[in-house]
Motif scaffolding. Structure first.
Motif, mmCIF file in Angstrom:
data_model
loop_
_atom_site.group_PDB
_atom_site.id
_atom_site.type_symbol
_atom_site.label_atom_id
_atom_site.label_comp_id
_atom_site.label_asym_id
_atom_site.label_seq_id
_atom_site.Cartn_x
_atom_site.Cartn_y
_atom_site.Cartn_z
ATOM 1 N N LEU A 127 47.259 51.174 28.256
ATOM 2 C CA LEU A 127 47.706 49.835 27.872
ATOM 3 C C LEU A 127 46.536 48.892 27.627
ATOM 4 C CD1 LEU A 127 50.720 49.329 30.325
ATOM 5 C CD2 LEU A 127 50.833 49.746 27.857
ATOM 6 N N LEU A 128 45.372 49.228 28.185
ATOM 7 C CA LEU A 128 44.174 48.403 28.023
ATOM 8 C C LEU A 128 43.207 49.148 27.108
ATOM 9 C CD1 LEU A 128 43.835 47.389 31.771
ATOM 10 C CD2 LEU A 128 44.505 45.865 29.894
ATOM 11 N N ALA A 129 43.257 48.815 25.820
ATOM 12 C CA ALA A 129 42.513 49.590 24.826
ATOM 13 C C ALA A 129 41.010 49.594 25.087
ATOM 14 C CB ALA A 129 42.807 49.036 23.426
ATOM 15 N N GLU A 130 40.484 48.513 25.640
ATOM 16 C CA GLU A 130 39.038 48.407 25.831
ATOM 17 C C GLU A 130 38.606 48.837 27.231
ATOM 18 O OE1 GLU A 130 38.392 44.331 24.797
ATOM 19 O OE2 GLU A 130 37.942 44.833 22.713
ATOM 20 N N ASP A 176 25.651 54.381 34.971
ATOM 21 C CA ASP A 176 26.386 53.147 34.692
ATOM 22 C C ASP A 176 25.695 52.250 33.669
ATOM 23 O OD1 ASP A 176 24.253 52.154 36.032
ATOM 24 O OD2 ASP A 176 25.359 51.327 37.720
ATOM 25 N N LEU A 177 24.702 52.768 32.963
ATOM 26 C CA LEU A 177 23.991 51.933 32.004
ATOM 27 C C LEU A 177 24.900 51.452 30.874
ATOM 28 C CD1 LEU A 177 20.557 53.789 31.727
ATOM 29 C CD2 LEU A 177 21.078 51.685 32.952
ATOM 30 N N ALA A 178 25.881 52.275 30.518
ATOM 31 C CA ALA A 178 26.766 51.896 29.417
ATOM 32 C C ALA A 178 27.847 50.908 29.846
ATOM 33 C CB ALA A 178 27.421 53.142 28.824
ATOM 34 N N ALA A 179 28.093 50.787 31.110
ATOM 35 C CA ALA A 179 29.138 49.878 31.599
ATOM 36 C C ALA A 179 28.674 48.437 31.446
ATOM 37 C CB ALA A 179 29.463 50.191 33.052
ATOM 38 N N ARG A 180 29.504 47.634 30.793
ATOM 39 C CA ARG A 180 29.132 46.234 30.577
ATOM 40 C C ARG A 180 29.727 45.306 31.630
ATOM 41 N NH1 ARG A 180 24.878 45.940 27.921
ATOM 42 N NH2 ARG A 180 25.343 43.735 27.578
ATOM 43 N N ALA A 181 30.838 45.714 32.226
ATOM 44 C CA ALA A 181 31.463 44.831 33.214
ATOM 45 C C ALA A 181 32.453 45.618 34.061
ATOM 46 C CB ALA A 181 32.165 43.659 32.542
ATOM 47 N N LEU A 182 32.703 45.081 35.235
ATOM 48 C CA LEU A 182 33.699 45.614 36.161
ATOM 49 C C LEU A 182 34.594 44.455 36.569
ATOM 50 C CD1 LEU A 182 33.027 47.965 39.175
ATOM 51 C CD2 LEU A 182 34.219 45.821 39.535
ATOM 52 N N ILE A 183 35.891 44.638 36.444
ATOM 53 C CA ILE A 183 36.844 43.573 36.760
ATOM 54 C C ILE A 183 37.799 44.057 37.845
ATOM 55 C CG2 ILE A 183 38.636 42.024 35.866
ATOM 56 C CD1 ILE A 183 36.550 43.690 33.298
ATOM 57 N N ALA A 184 37.991 43.231 38.880
ATOM 58 C CA ALA A 184 38.966 43.507 39.945
ATOM 59 C C ALA A 184 40.021 42.415 39.902
ATOM 60 C CB ALA A 184 38.278 43.547 41.303
ATOM 61 N N GLN A 185 41.228 42.787 39.475
ATOM 62 C CA GLN A 185 42.330 41.838 39.325
ATOM 63 C C GLN A 185 43.331 42.033 40.462
ATOM 64 O OE1 GLN A 185 42.908 39.515 36.663
ATOM 65 N NE2 GLN A 185 44.555 38.786 37.992
ATOM 66 N N PRO A 186 43.501 41.046 41.357
ATOM 67 C CA PRO A 186 44.463 41.222 42.458
ATOM 68 C C PRO A 186 45.891 41.276 41.931
ATOM 69 C CG PRO A 186 43.685 38.959 42.405
ATOM 70 C CD PRO A 186 42.872 39.716 41.389
ATOM 71 N N LEU A 187 46.697 42.124 42.542
ATOM 72 C CA LEU A 187 48.114 42.235 42.214
ATOM 73 C C LEU A 187 48.879 41.392 43.225
ATOM 74 C CD1 LEU A 187 48.253 46.097 41.560
ATOM 75 C CD2 LEU A 187 47.973 44.260 39.877
ATOM 76 N N VAL A 235 36.879 49.093 34.290
ATOM 77 C CA VAL A 235 35.494 49.210 33.850
ATOM 78 C C VAL A 235 35.504 49.257 32.332
ATOM 79 C CG1 VAL A 235 33.382 50.588 33.886
ATOM 80 C CG2 VAL A 235 34.810 50.451 35.939
ATOM 81 N N THR A 236 34.672 48.420 31.699
ATOM 82 C CA THR A 236 34.638 48.360 30.241
ATOM 83 C C THR A 236 33.211 48.482 29.736
ATOM 84 O OG1 THR A 236 35.170 46.974 28.326
ATOM 85 C CG2 THR A 236 34.552 45.835 30.341
ATOM 86 N N THR A 237 33.071 48.986 28.517
ATOM 87 C CA THR A 237 31.744 49.124 27.894
ATOM 88 C C THR A 237 31.510 48.043 26.849
ATOM 89 O OG1 THR A 237 32.686 50.711 26.314
ATOM 90 C CG2 THR A 237 31.639 51.606 28.297
ATOM 91 N N VAL A 238 32.396 47.049 26.787
ATOM 92 C CA VAL A 238 32.204 45.907 25.893
ATOM 93 C C VAL A 238 32.149 44.643 26.735
ATOM 94 C CG1 VAL A 238 33.389 47.073 23.996
ATOM 95 C CG2 VAL A 238 34.696 45.599 25.542
ATOM 96 N N GLU A 239 31.643 43.595 26.150
ATOM 97 C CA GLU A 239 31.614 42.322 26.859
ATOM 98 C C GLU A 239 33.044 41.845 27.077
ATOM 99 O OE1 GLU A 239 29.130 40.838 28.215
ATOM 100 O OE2 GLU A 239 27.627 42.244 27.443
ATOM 101 N N PRO A 240 33.393 41.490 28.303
ATOM 102 C CA PRO A 240 34.787 41.095 28.588
ATOM 103 C C PRO A 240 35.099 39.701 28.053
ATOM 104 C CG PRO A 240 33.436 40.888 30.561
ATOM 105 C CD PRO A 240 32.549 41.478 29.505
ATOM 106 N N GLY A 241 35.722 39.645 26.893
ATOM 107 C CA GLY A 241 36.094 38.371 26.300
ATOM 108 C C GLY A 241 37.486 37.938 26.713
ATOM 109 N N PRO A 242 37.964 36.813 26.173
ATOM 110 C CA PRO A 242 39.293 36.297 26.536
ATOM 111 C C PRO A 242 40.428 37.284 26.246
ATOM 112 C CG PRO A 242 38.022 34.628 25.369
ATOM 113 C CD PRO A 242 37.238 35.902 25.272
ATOM 114 N N GLY A 287 42.739 38.523 29.175
ATOM 115 C CA GLY A 287 44.155 38.199 29.067
ATOM 116 C C GLY A 287 45.028 39.440 29.154
ATOM 117 N N ALA A 288 44.573 40.535 28.513
ATOM 118 C CA ALA A 288 45.328 41.781 28.576
ATOM 119 C C ALA A 288 45.385 42.309 30.006
ATOM 120 C CB ALA A 288 44.698 42.821 27.654
ATOM 121 N N ILE A 289 44.272 42.223 30.733
ATOM 122 C CA ILE A 289 44.245 42.670 32.124
ATOM 123 C C ILE A 289 45.217 41.854 32.965
ATOM 124 C CG2 ILE A 289 42.817 42.780 34.208
ATOM 125 C CD1 ILE A 289 40.448 43.469 32.399
ATOM 126 N N THR A 290 45.254 40.539 32.715
ATOM 127 C CA THR A 290 46.182 39.673 33.452
ATOM 128 C C THR A 290 47.633 40.086 33.200
ATOM 129 O OG1 THR A 290 44.640 37.806 33.366
ATOM 130 C CG2 THR A 290 46.970 37.302 33.767
#
Length: 404
Positions: free
Chosen positions: A69-72, A126-137, A151-158, A162-165
């Motif tokens: 569901l999270l393409a990136e 982890d050099l390719a990883a650009r960001a790690l996001i922890a979203q509480p449920l 974990v994403t390899t692109v810069e986490p934009g809006p 928003g998709a993670i939310t």
């Protein structure tokens, strides 16, 4: 010639059908529609395990679908309410410790934690990883039920945030439904325990007194009654399941009535009208016994003549089974049906002197029927002063997820 013309007509019809099918497929299967269908299908696959609650098993099954569901998202993790890892899907598992640390902060602060590239541990993995996001449920009335890690390899934009939310909100809704199911199951168990407590004091006392009265005069009868009493209590206090078959419920009712007939003698007449095709209908455990016990009290104990008739009917009505228990006792004021609850009705059915012992779970049965099958399946009470009382329940012959 006729055969050739017929073949031509058939071929023409086939071409028309194929053309219509191809045109229809061209209309209803655009790329956007296929994408929507695929997303909905993936969401349903993620929902199925989460509807059982968030644990290691459901997390392992749901994580791959949440990742889709999270393409990136290159990797998705699910953690429990304490920040402990339940499942990890995808590469970058060397970031597990960083994810657990971020999840712990997300749980404590009840907000999303973003760990960017320069804060991640720098090694070959982890050099390719650009960001790690922890979203509480966060689930209403539960607090933090877990954490969705990405974990994403692109810069986490809006768009990604928003998709993670939204995915987290979707997961929360499924976990909340699972908790509601669990709460209802706990409530059902509590109500059954309460009903057993209501039944046991007065009935056990009367049944044992009845057995004792036959010990000297008719020992064989006393032994048979004692065996019926043992079978009745074994069924009533069984540990298995919140539902039972109508056949099993009726079998236990027969034991109950055997003991009551021994107590009242010829003063109690029982009539049964049971359609064989509804014997395998499933209904809430101990849903019928309180109705019969109330009928005995209304049909016998509440009348000056101390005689009465109880009629138990189970009829096949299409997709439903209608079960009714009727007595020819003193009845009640029908105004109570319009102005009071079943609790009030039960407490007012008898005159002074026996009012406190009259209620043996009608409200309990009504609540459990509605919780199991919906508001169309509660108890229906028909009565009038001096005209007896009939209590009926309508039970679906089949309901998904409800088994004895």
């Amino acid at each position: 010639m006729i055969a050739i013309e017929l073949a031509a007509v058939v071929l023409l019809l086939v071409l028309v059908v194929v053309s219509v099918v191809l045109w229809t497929r061209r209309v209803v299967t655009t790329p956007a529609e296929r994408a929507v269908h695929a997303t909905l299908h993936t969401a349903s696959l993620a929902a199925r395990p989460l509807r059982a609650g968030l644990d290691a098993s459901s997390a392992k099954e749901a994580a791959p679908h949440l990742r889709m569901l999270l393409a990136e998202a290159r990797a998705v993790a699910l953690l429990d309410e304490n920040g402990a890892l339940l499942a990890w899907d995808g590469p970058f598992d060397e970031l597990t410790d960083a994810m657990i640390t971020a999840a712990g902060r997300a749980v404590a602060d009840k907000r999303r934690v973003l760990v960017v590239h320069h804060d991640l541990r720098r090694d070959h993995g982890d050099l390719a990883a650009r960001a790690l996001i922890a979203q509480p449920l966060v689930v209403e009335d539960m607090g933090v039920a877990g954490v969705l890690g990405v974990v994403t390899t692109v810069e986490p934009g809006p768009a990604l945030l928003g998709a993670i939310t939204e995915v987290a909100r979707y997961a929360c809704s499924q976990i909340e439904l699972a908790e509601l199911d669990a709460s209802r199951a706990r409530l059902d168990r509590a109500e059954v325990r309460a009903l057993r407590a209501q039944i046991s004091p007065h009935f056990i006392y009367n049944a044992l007194n009845t057995v004792a009265s036959f010990v000297r005069t008719d020992p064989d009868r006393a032994r048979e009654l004692l065996l019926d009493f043992a079978d009745f209590t074994r069924y009533s206090f069984r540990a298995a399941g919140e539902y039972t078959l109508l056949a099993d419920e009726l079998r236990n009712i027969d034991r109950y009535l055997t003991l009551e007939r021994a107590r009242f003698g010829n003063a109690l007449e029982v009539r049964l009208q049971i359609a064989p095709e509804v014997l395998n209908v499933t209904l809430p455990f101990l849903a019928l016994q309180p109705l019969v016990e109330n009928a005995v009290r209304h049909g016998i104990a509440g009348k000056e003549t101390r005689t009465g008739t109880i009629t138990i009917t189970a009829a096949d009505e299409g997709t439903d089974c209608v079960i009714s228990v009727e007595d020819d006792g003193i009845g009640m004021d029908p105004e109570l049906l319009r102005s009071g609850t079943l609790d009030a009705i039960a407490e007012s059915e008898h005159g002074s002197g026996v009012r406190e012992s009259a209620h043996v779970g009608l409200a309990n049965v009504d609540d459990r029927l509605r919780a199991a099958f919906g508001n169309d399946y509660g108890l229906v009470v028909e009565t009038a002063p001096g005209a007896g009382t009939r209590v009926s329940m309508r039970v679906p012959k089949f309901r998904a997820g409800i088994r004895p």
